[in-house]
Design an enzyme around this catalytic site. Structure first.
Site, PDB file in Angstrom:
ATOM      1  N   LYS A 175      58.595  60.728 -17.779  1.00 53.22           N
ATOM      2  CA  LYS A 175      58.079  60.755 -16.264  1.00 53.22           C
ATOM      3  C   LYS A 175      58.106  59.378 -15.769  1.00 53.22           C
ATOM      4  CE  LYS A 175      53.984  59.820 -14.455  1.00 53.22           C
ATOM      5  NZ  LYS A 175      54.641  59.203 -13.226  1.00 53.22           N
ATOM      6  N   GLU A 250      53.136  49.591 -24.553  1.00 53.51           N
ATOM      7  CA  GLU A 250      53.308  48.324 -24.002  1.00 53.51           C
ATOM      8  C   GLU A 250      52.724  48.269 -22.786  1.00 53.51           C
ATOM      9  OE1 GLU A 250      55.638  46.330 -25.389  1.00 53.51           O
ATOM     10  OE2 GLU A 250      57.035  47.631 -26.704  1.00 53.51           O
ATOM     11  N   GLU A 385      44.933  40.535 -15.127  1.00 49.89           N
ATOM     12  CA  GLU A 385      46.477  40.695 -14.851  1.00 49.89           C
ATOM     13  C   GLU A 385      46.304  40.849 -13.028  1.00 49.89           C
ATOM     14  OE1 GLU A 385      48.631  43.957 -16.001  1.00 49.89           O
ATOM     15  OE2 GLU A 385      50.130  42.522 -16.438  1.00 49.89           O
TER      16      GLU A 385
END
Ligand code: NAP
Ligand code: MG
Length: 490
Positions: A175, A250, A385
């Site tokens: 996906k 990840e 982040e």
């Protein structure tokens, strides 16, 4: 505007409910494609096709060497179409053509070539157990793999996921991210042309909810491999727990890029610009926390700011452009919120912090290279982040204190160290908790080396031979070679 369909069981098909969504060019906000949207039933169809291909099709009978040949054919076809693919990637993500043609596409080709060679080099071991036995292990494919990827390197992430899984003999349902479905569908077309057997590769664009969630929680998916944010990574792990899927993740980062007082600034300045501004900072390993030693702080920062000001922002299809737009209006908004947060926290904005005023860029999601100084490592802009062209600069003098600050976030993906002293470099490399350390370089991610994160930056290592552990199960086989072995009950 072209229409794009789901790729299930070797064919391009509409979604069950006929649902579609738009893919947008971030350079001007224009719709470039209408794409079929996979929902639960489509994901289920794709998983059934992948299961059938794994159990019954030609795939389980094919030799590893032939699987390698197939991967090489895919590499050749990508190489042939690299110009067109680079252009499509640039139009879908907004990354400069310079990036997609000189970084992404060569790495994609190399990835398929590397794993083409890997296919028949995945092997077990013989083990000297006590007694008259022969003991050995087999490495078998883990089965049907669900793969969910982000938008920052759409085709490269698809290659990173697909190539090792196919080399191992798994079947795949991929996906892509909702923002960037196009090149993954082009890769599906290439797989079709390379005669990958039906059901072995399925590509289902759609949204995290419902498509991604349906894939991550599907009972007939044996393993899920995810690249994306830490927040969603945690959900994926929970969903995978239902049938104890193998899960590899990840995730995000807030990587320290450290410039010591003995660094060669001719290397460290351009290297640190590359560390944060590549792909507009939308890189999981981006050197977004820049630690600069106080002895060289002024000279380094003068040169760093001169370099940042020179970066050429513009139309990503223009070969001269060095910095394109962010991927979406949503991402732009997220970055803008962090600029406000940084200012409220008392950091000093010395460059950028806004959209460029050039009228030609007004319709795109552009944002200027941005530098915050006087940053405390505990501030939110130094802990969270941002995923944009925003660097926070932290001054240091003591190396012990530096290590504490560098290791102070929830993340542990990467780190950069700039120094001419090998002992300092290696001592720091050992002290920093991150999966990837770069010394006098940055953002180098070759297919041949392992990549992944410590702490909340992930689980498992992708690429290199290490990734094969993620896509295989170990089976131990024990053979008795003597006579009169088991006499327990006689
Ligand atoms: P994201 O929101 O986590 O999305 C990543 C993928 O997960 C997308 O395909 C997304 O679908 C899907 N998703 C979202 N919610 C889901 C759910 N509830 N269930 C299942 N799937 C779901 O991340 P992003 O904002 O697209 O990407 C940026 C992040 O990726 C950053 O944190 C960055 O650090 C990380 N990243 C990490 C690496 C690495 O190798 N470590 C590499 C690149 C990026 P949609 O299509 O709907 O978005
Ligand atoms: Mg797009």
């Amino acid at each position: 505007m072209v229409g794009r369909k789901l790729f299930i069981n070797g064919e391009f098909v509409d979604s069950n409910e006929g649902a579609t969504f738009e893919s947008i060019n971030p350079a001007n906000g224009e719709v470039i494609a209408r794409v079929a949207e996979a929902r639960e039933e489509d994901i289920d169809r794709a998983v059934q096709a992948a299961r059938k291909a794994f159990e019954e099709g030609p795939w389980p009978k094919m030799s590893a060497t032939d699987r390698g040949r197939l991967l090489r054919r895919i590499a050749d076809l990508v190489l042939e179409r690299r110009k067109e693919l680079a252009r499509l990637e640039t139009m879908d993500v907004g990354k400069p053509l310079r990036d997609s043609s000189k970084v992404d596409l060569p790495l994609v080709v190399d990835c398929f070539q590397y794993f083409a060679g890997m296919a028949d080099k995945v092997m077990g071991e013989t083990i000297p157990v006590p007694g008259k036995f022969l003991d050995f292990t087999l490495r078998e494919p883990v089965g049907v793999v669900g793969q969910i990827i982000p938008w920052n390197y759409p085709l490269l992430m698809a290659a990173w996921k697909m190539a090792p899984a196919l080399a191992a003999g798994c079947t795949v349902v991929l996906k892509p991210a909702e923002q960037t479905p196009i090149t993954a569908l082009e890769l599906a077309k290439i797989c079709q042309e390379a005669e990958v057997p039906p059901g072995v590769v399925n590509v289902c664009p759609g949204f995290g909810e419902p498509a991604g969630a349906a894939l991550a929680s599907h009972p007939h998916v044996d393993k899920v491999a995810f690249t994306g944010s830490t927040a969603v990574g945690k959900l994926i792990m929970e969903m995978g727990a239902k049938n104890l899927k193998r899960v590899s993740l990840e995730l995000g980062g807030k990587s320290p890029n450290i410039v010591l007082d003995d660094a060669d600034l001719d290397e460290a300045v351009p290297g640190s610009l590359f560390a944060i501004f590549l792909n507009s900072g939308q890189v999981c390993a981006a050197g977004s926390r820049l630690f600069v030693h106080e002895k060289i702080y002024d000279s380094f920062m003068d040169r760093f700011l001169v370099g940042a000001k020179k970066i050429k922002i513009g139309d990503p299809l223009d070969r001269e452009t060095q910095l394109g737009p962010l991927v979406s209006a949503e991402q732009l908004e997220k970055v803008e919120i962090y600029i406000q947060i940084g200012q409220e926290e008392g950091a000093k904005l010395v460059l950028g912090g806004k959209r460029p005023d050039h009228p030609a860029l007004a319709k795109g999601f552009y944002f200027e290279p941005t530098v915050f100084v006087d940053v405390d490592y505990r501030m939110r802009i130094a802990q969270e982040e941002i995923f944009g062209p925003v660097v926070v600069v932290i001054r240091f003098s003591d190396e012990e204190e530096l290590i504490r600050m560098a290791n102070s976030t929830i993340y542990g993906l990467a780190a950069g160290i700039w120094t001419t002293n090998v002992k300092r470099a290696l001592n720091l490399a050992k002290a920093i908790k991150a999966g990837n350390i770069w010394i006098n370089t940055y953002n180098m991610i070759p297919n041949q080396a392992p990549f992944g994160g410590f702490k909340e930056s992930g689980v498992g290592r992708e690429m290199s031979r290490h990734v094969m552990d993620l896509y295989t199960e170990v089976k131990n086989v024990m053979v008795y070679l003597g006579k009169g072995g088991v006499r327990w009950f006689s």
